[in-house]
Design a protein around this motif. Structure first.
Motif, mmCIF file in Angstrom:
data_model
loop_
_atom_site.group_PDB
_atom_site.id
_atom_site.type_symbol
_atom_site.label_atom_id
_atom_site.label_comp_id
_atom_site.label_asym_id
_atom_site.label_seq_id
_atom_site.Cartn_x
_atom_site.Cartn_y
_atom_site.Cartn_z
ATOM 1 N N PHE C 126 0.847 -1.192 0.000
ATOM 2 C CA PHE C 126 0.000 0.000 0.000
ATOM 3 C C PHE C 126 0.885 1.245 0.000
ATOM 4 O O PHE C 126 1.601 1.496 0.974
ATOM 5 C CB PHE C 126 -0.902 0.024 1.242
ATOM 6 C CG PHE C 126 -2.007 -0.987 1.191
ATOM 7 C CD1 PHE C 126 -1.741 -2.337 1.371
ATOM 8 C CD2 PHE C 126 -3.330 -0.584 0.955
ATOM 9 C CE1 PHE C 126 -2.759 -3.289 1.322
ATOM 10 C CE2 PHE C 126 -4.358 -1.532 0.905
ATOM 11 C CZ PHE C 126 -4.066 -2.875 1.085
ATOM 12 N N PHE C 127 0.835 1.997 -1.089
ATOM 13 C CA PHE C 127 1.505 3.293 -1.149
ATOM 14 C C PHE C 127 0.447 4.381 -0.961
ATOM 15 O O PHE C 127 -0.751 4.083 -0.852
ATOM 16 C CB PHE C 127 2.214 3.458 -2.500
ATOM 17 C CG PHE C 127 3.272 2.434 -2.737
ATOM 18 C CD1 PHE C 127 4.540 2.575 -2.188
ATOM 19 C CD2 PHE C 127 3.011 1.302 -3.514
ATOM 20 C CE1 PHE C 127 5.526 1.625 -2.408
ATOM 21 C CE2 PHE C 127 3.991 0.343 -3.735
ATOM 22 C CZ PHE C 127 5.250 0.507 -3.180
ATOM 23 N N GLU C 128 0.895 5.633 -0.979
ATOM 24 C CA GLU C 128 -0.060 6.708 -0.712
ATOM 25 C C GLU C 128 -1.226 6.676 -1.713
ATOM 26 O O GLU C 128 -2.378 6.819 -1.329
ATOM 27 C CB GLU C 128 0.657 8.078 -0.756
ATOM 28 C CG GLU C 128 -0.177 9.181 -0.135
ATOM 29 C CD GLU C 128 0.520 10.531 -0.187
ATOM 30 O OE1 GLU C 128 1.719 10.577 -0.537
ATOM 31 O OE2 GLU C 128 -0.145 11.544 0.101
ATOM 32 N N ASN C 129 -0.900 6.480 -2.998
ATOM 33 C CA ASN C 129 -1.937 6.609 -4.024
ATOM 34 C C ASN C 129 -2.221 5.348 -4.829
ATOM 35 O O ASN C 129 -2.893 5.402 -5.846
ATOM 36 C CB ASN C 129 -1.558 7.734 -4.999
ATOM 37 C CG ASN C 129 -1.495 9.075 -4.301
ATOM 38 O OD1 ASN C 129 -2.422 9.447 -3.583
ATOM 39 N ND2 ASN C 129 -0.395 9.791 -4.484
ATOM 40 N N LYS C 130 -1.607 4.224 -4.420
ATOM 41 C CA LYS C 130 -1.825 3.013 -5.213
ATOM 42 C C LYS C 130 -1.515 1.773 -4.378
ATOM 43 O O LYS C 130 -0.934 1.871 -3.293
ATOM 44 C CB LYS C 130 -0.933 3.024 -6.467
ATOM 45 C CG LYS C 130 0.545 3.031 -6.118
ATOM 46 C CD LYS C 130 1.455 2.949 -7.346
ATOM 47 C CE LYS C 130 2.910 3.005 -6.902
ATOM 48 N NZ LYS C 130 3.880 3.032 -7.963
ATOM 49 N N THR C 131 -1.926 0.623 -4.908
ATOM 50 C CA THR C 131 -1.509 -0.651 -4.308
ATOM 51 C C THR C 131 -0.868 -1.491 -5.408
ATOM 52 O O THR C 131 -1.222 -1.375 -6.581
ATOM 53 C CB THR C 131 -2.702 -1.432 -3.724
ATOM 54 O OG1 THR C 131 -3.578 -1.799 -4.781
ATOM 55 C CG2 THR C 131 -3.462 -0.625 -2.682
ATOM 56 N N VAL C 132 0.117 -2.315 -5.005
ATOM 57 C CA VAL C 132 0.853 -3.132 -5.971
ATOM 58 C C VAL C 132 1.023 -4.551 -5.424
ATOM 59 O O VAL C 132 1.449 -4.730 -4.278
ATOM 60 C CB VAL C 132 2.262 -2.536 -6.225
ATOM 61 C CG1 VAL C 132 3.092 -3.459 -7.124
ATOM 62 C CG2 VAL C 132 2.161 -1.145 -6.834
ATOM 63 N N TRP C 133 0.675 -5.575 -6.238
ATOM 64 C CA TRP C 133 1.029 -6.961 -5.883
ATOM 65 C C TRP C 133 2.503 -7.155 -6.211
ATOM 66 O O TRP C 133 2.899 -7.104 -7.379
ATOM 67 C CB TRP C 133 0.174 -7.965 -6.655
ATOM 68 C CG TRP C 133 -1.232 -8.043 -6.150
ATOM 69 C CD1 TRP C 133 -2.341 -7.523 -6.739
ATOM 70 C CD2 TRP C 133 -1.672 -8.690 -4.947
ATOM 71 N NE1 TRP C 133 -3.453 -7.795 -5.969
ATOM 72 C CE2 TRP C 133 -3.074 -8.509 -4.866
ATOM 73 C CE3 TRP C 133 -1.040 -9.389 -3.926
ATOM 74 C CZ2 TRP C 133 -3.837 -9.007 -3.812
ATOM 75 C CZ3 TRP C 133 -1.782 -9.892 -2.869
ATOM 76 C CH2 TRP C 133 -3.174 -9.692 -2.823
ATOM 77 N N VAL C 134 3.312 -7.379 -5.186
ATOM 78 C CA VAL C 134 4.762 -7.406 -5.351
ATOM 79 C C VAL C 134 5.188 -8.524 -6.302
ATOM 80 O O VAL C 134 4.659 -9.636 -6.251
ATOM 81 C CB VAL C 134 5.442 -7.584 -3.976
ATOM 82 C CG1 VAL C 134 6.961 -7.678 -4.118
ATOM 83 C CG2 VAL C 134 5.074 -6.422 -3.067
ATOM 84 N N SER C 135 6.137 -8.211 -7.176
ATOM 85 C CA SER C 135 6.775 -9.182 -8.097
ATOM 86 C C SER C 135 5.870 -9.683 -9.213
ATOM 87 O O SER C 135 6.285 -10.547 -9.996
ATOM 88 C CB SER C 135 7.315 -10.425 -7.354
ATOM 89 O OG SER C 135 8.217 -10.049 -6.369
ATOM 90 N N SER C 136 4.666 -9.160 -9.311
ATOM 91 C CA SER C 136 3.752 -9.703 -10.328
ATOM 92 C C SER C 136 4.262 -9.482 -11.736
ATOM 93 O O SER C 136 4.140 -10.355 -12.587
ATOM 94 C CB SER C 136 2.378 -9.037 -10.206
ATOM 95 O OG SER C 136 1.751 -9.492 -9.044
ATOM 96 N N HIS C 137 4.825 -8.302 -11.979
ATOM 97 C CA HIS C 137 5.213 -7.949 -13.346
ATOM 98 C C HIS C 137 6.732 -7.835 -13.475
ATOM 99 O O HIS C 137 7.407 -7.477 -12.517
ATOM 100 C CB HIS C 137 4.515 -6.652 -13.764
ATOM 101 C CG HIS C 137 3.024 -6.830 -13.878
ATOM 102 N ND1 HIS C 137 2.156 -6.447 -12.881
ATOM 103 C CD2 HIS C 137 2.279 -7.408 -14.853
ATOM 104 C CE1 HIS C 137 0.916 -6.765 -13.251
ATOM 105 N NE2 HIS C 137 0.964 -7.347 -14.428
ATOM 106 N N PRO C 138 7.251 -8.127 -14.661
ATOM 107 C CA PRO C 138 8.704 -8.093 -14.872
ATOM 108 C C PRO C 138 9.254 -6.675 -14.670
ATOM 109 O O PRO C 138 8.529 -5.721 -14.848
ATOM 110 C CB PRO C 138 8.877 -8.517 -16.344
ATOM 111 C CG PRO C 138 7.580 -9.108 -16.773
ATOM 112 C CD PRO C 138 6.513 -8.504 -15.907
#
Lengths: 138, 80, 138, 80
Positions: C126-138
């Motif tokens: 969880f970042f201030e303005n987004k969420t990211v599934w870690v390692s999903s993309h190259p």
């Protein structure tokens, strides 16, 4: 304080994470040495640790500071006991925390290896029929 | 000159402090002190190693020792 | 039981030594991973972990048993969290105990490295303005 | 055939289970299943890796999939 050095009569293993946790750390590595029930095929009944406390603290501070120079660490602990200890008692606890795990693993290993080489603490092993100051003789 | 003793050093001497006094030629360096100690108690010569701390730092053989220094015999360490 | 594997909502770091201590062990090595406040120069606010629990437990058991084959170990633990975690919260705790310290250090490193490669657990940052599934993309 | 979804796989499909039914030629192997999934949701083709678990074990592409199997999509793992 980045560094926590202690000579104690009893090691509290439950505080390791609390001492090492840091908002910039993603990894914490801790090593705990304990009294094992056998050495070189002989049954050990207990250990007794004696320290030259003033110098032991100073040496541990030097080792911790050297680790801070070698790796990017956020926290370092080095706790060692004095007094008589029974099987399974913890006798030494060292650890480090860092952003990534390479640094804390390598530093933790360095802390215990260097402590064993340099810090003026002496261990007497109690066997059934004798006591031995460890490493005294070739 | 009082020398602190720990571990097996205490057992060898039978005291927790070794006092050197009244010598015609008291040891003036760490090296001389080591020789003095081994002559006095030959069992120190049988140890795996023998170090001296001056003012709670490891000292090399050429280091001078003075009366006010805190001196300790450091037999082979075995912490951890 | 030599092996203790758990998926939990909260990791209790205070029990590591109790779980790993053993009369034949002279050394215990523990690694704790925690939420750090930054990743790749971006401020992290929290992490959320999701697991395919049945398979995650099975994979951790495989990893722990492989470690027992590779090294002479007396105890192994692998605990991982699920759910939302804040900065400094522990998220994974792995450890091993052995007669001598080489084995527990090497095994502990193996446990965390292999867990990160294989165990079906996913981390959302969880970042201030987004969420990211870690390692999903190259 | 129901396929369990985790992490980004759940976000891509918008559900926590992907159901395959009424296909003329349902996927018979893990490899066919991967192709089917990527055709249905091209975003799976953009991931760093795509693995399938059959009965909670990693499965290689030649492994058969049967109706009673527990099948899951394993997007790139990121535990620890």
């Amino acid at each position: 304080m980045k560094i926590d050095i202690q000579i104690v009569s009893k090691i509290d293993t439950t505080i390791a994470y609390e001492k090492l946790s840091h908002p910039e750390s993603g990894g914490v590595c801790v090593f705990i040495g304990s009294v094992r029930n056998v050495t070189q095929n002989e049954k050990v009944e207990a250990l007794d640790f004696e320290a030259y406390e003033k110098m032991a603290i100073k040496e541990m501070e030097t080792i911790a500071n050297d680790a801070l120079k070698k790796w990017k660490l956020n926290k370092v602990i080095m706790h060692h006991v004095v007094g008589k200890k029974q099987i399974e008692d913890p006798v030494v606890m060292v650890g480090a925390s860092s952003a990534h795990r390479d640094a804390c693993f390598e530093a933790c290993r360095y802390l215990i290896d260097t402590l064993k080489e340099r810090v003026p603490i002496w261990k007497k092993e109690f066997f059934e029929n004798k006591t031995v100051w460890v490493s005294s003789h070739p | 000159m009082n020398i602190l003793l720990f571990g097996i050093a205490k057992d060898i001497v039978g005291e927790s402090v070794l006092t050197i006094e009244g010598e015609l030629q008291p040891p003036k360096t760490v090296g001389e002190l080591k020789n003095y100690i081994v002559q006095l108690h030959p069992k120190f010569g049988e140890l795996s190693s023998l170090a001296i701390a001056v003012n709670s730092n490891y000292a090399n053989d050429s280091m001078k020792v003075n009366d006010g220094d805190e001196i300790a015999i450091i037999p082979p360490v075995s912490g951890g």
